[in-house]
Design an enzyme around this catalytic site. Sequence first.
Site, mmCIF file in Angstrom:
data_model
loop_
_atom_site.group_PDB
_atom_site.id
_atom_site.type_symbol
_atom_site.label_atom_id
_atom_site.label_comp_id
_atom_site.label_asym_id
_atom_site.label_seq_id
_atom_site.Cartn_x
_atom_site.Cartn_y
_atom_site.Cartn_z
ATOM 1 N N TYR A 237 0.874 -1.165 0.000
ATOM 2 C CA TYR A 237 0.000 0.000 0.000
ATOM 3 C C TYR A 237 0.917 1.222 0.000
ATOM 4 O O TYR A 237 1.945 1.221 0.673
ATOM 5 C CB TYR A 237 -0.867 0.054 1.257
ATOM 6 C CG TYR A 237 -1.948 -0.986 1.349
ATOM 7 C CD1 TYR A 237 -3.156 -0.817 0.683
ATOM 8 C CD2 TYR A 237 -1.781 -2.121 2.134
ATOM 9 C CE1 TYR A 237 -4.163 -1.762 0.791
ATOM 10 C CE2 TYR A 237 -2.776 -3.075 2.250
ATOM 11 C CZ TYR A 237 -3.965 -2.886 1.577
ATOM 12 O OH TYR A 237 -4.954 -3.819 1.686
ATOM 13 N N ASP A 265 -7.433 -0.491 -4.142
ATOM 14 C CA ASP A 265 -8.893 -0.439 -4.001
ATOM 15 C C ASP A 265 -9.361 0.076 -2.651
ATOM 16 O O ASP A 265 -10.556 0.093 -2.369
ATOM 17 C CB ASP A 265 -9.513 -1.816 -4.276
ATOM 18 C CG ASP A 265 -8.941 -2.910 -3.386
ATOM 19 O OD1 ASP A 265 -8.314 -2.580 -2.367
ATOM 20 O OD2 ASP A 265 -9.117 -4.097 -3.723
ATOM 21 N N HIS A 349 -11.599 -6.225 -2.737
ATOM 22 C CA HIS A 349 -11.040 -6.366 -1.383
ATOM 23 C C HIS A 349 -11.869 -7.316 -0.526
ATOM 24 O O HIS A 349 -12.021 -7.137 0.687
ATOM 25 C CB HIS A 349 -10.945 -5.000 -0.703
ATOM 26 C CG HIS A 349 -9.712 -4.842 0.141
ATOM 27 N ND1 HIS A 349 -8.510 -4.438 -0.374
ATOM 28 C CD2 HIS A 349 -9.489 -5.049 1.470
ATOM 29 C CE1 HIS A 349 -7.611 -4.394 0.596
ATOM 30 N NE2 HIS A 349 -8.171 -4.763 1.718
#
Length: 468
Positions: A237, A265, A349
Amino acid sequence: MKLTHQEISRHNNQESCWVAIHGAVYDVTEFLAEHPGGAAVILRCAGNDATEDFDSVHVRELLSEALPQAALQGYIDAAELDKLKERSAEMNEKQSKLGNDSLPPLRTLINLHDFERIAQRLPATTWAYYSSGADDEITKRNNTLAYQKISLRPRILRKIPTVNTNTEILGYPTTLPVYISPVGLAKLAHPEGECALAAAAGQEELVQVLANGSSMPIEQVMKRRTSLNQPVFQQIYVNKDIQKSVDFVRRAEKAGASAIWITVDSPVVGKREMDERLNLKVTATDNTTGGQGVAKIMASSISPFIDWEILTWLRQLTDLPVVIKGIQCVEDAVLAYQHGVQGIVLSNHGGRSQDTAQSPLLTLLEIRKFAPHLIESKMQIFIDGGIRRGTDVLKAIALGANAVGLGRPFLFSLSGYGEKGVRRMIEILRQEIEMNMVFLGASSLAELKPEMVNTSRLEKHLIGSVKL
């Protein structure tokens, strides 16, 4: 310097926060604001023994990396530590851990749902973090229902003496079109966490994607591989502090990661109500911090301020293959292809971000209808979310996916059983895939074709037109 339990217990708030970990006492007051998991996680142990909480998520070596030497205040001997633990037990009723002696034999578990039922005996906060979806969990349920809306069209009288389930993911061989999706905090399920996943993946010759929020450092995970050729891909991330992401990627490269999977996402964290509701009970001793769900705490450092240029930044940083995870419509799949990534993951996700987002399988149908050239391109297409049966895997492959990812099932199989549980789960999935390939009349994955599935019940949900 020897410390008493009374001395430690006085430092129990945000202004002065001490914790004992494996007999050493640390002043973590300055670290509260920097802790990736949020201050509340530490404050609930303020003035107490935090060993159990620390060990449930981290490895011991992390202490020397995260805290300066000056944070060490002294040590507490065994007698005083027992008193501190007694005090902690009185203040906070500990949730019982899943006990191996209560687990049914692995041979009695015959499908992936069985592992999920066993995992429900994990501590409530762990179960909530692993299993929860966003809002009303409509997307979480629809991810699975999408596969159930597709019917198989078996071909008969085809001589299938054996089936071959081997394929490649980003050029790396795997014995199934299945990989371990990036799942964080696996140590909550079993003390060996992601290391046990790596060991099982090596034995079964699968690919593992290591989560950005792994509870085990990548260096330890790499040591648990069964061979030096076993690939481990690193999820990332983008951090609000971009330098931390630079350091993270370079560390992954140095450790031997074979690819970078950038997850996009979740620019913000979904409202996972089961997770948040349970953690409302987890408040600081001085009540200055409200309870937050584990997911929100873990994701507090993710940057919401990124766009497609982040791929340019990543390509300048590393020569490793790049996969973008979190594609939820055909338009973005085309953009990803145009930006030259080596793979995309169709994913919402696991229903944990935006509720009522469409299922990844529907996105795959969009690609088949509006951008079929992507399926024939060198860019690989992966899909995750809701896959629980071998037939689910085969449906995705028949429709053009190169491989599928499973996340929660690997955590559930890890719970209590460790590596053996993961291998048993893979064995079950392998048996289901091989058996149903015979039923379909396919001896290899390449023989799985779109005409082997009936998608009419799901295709009615496709929008009429797309502007690409």
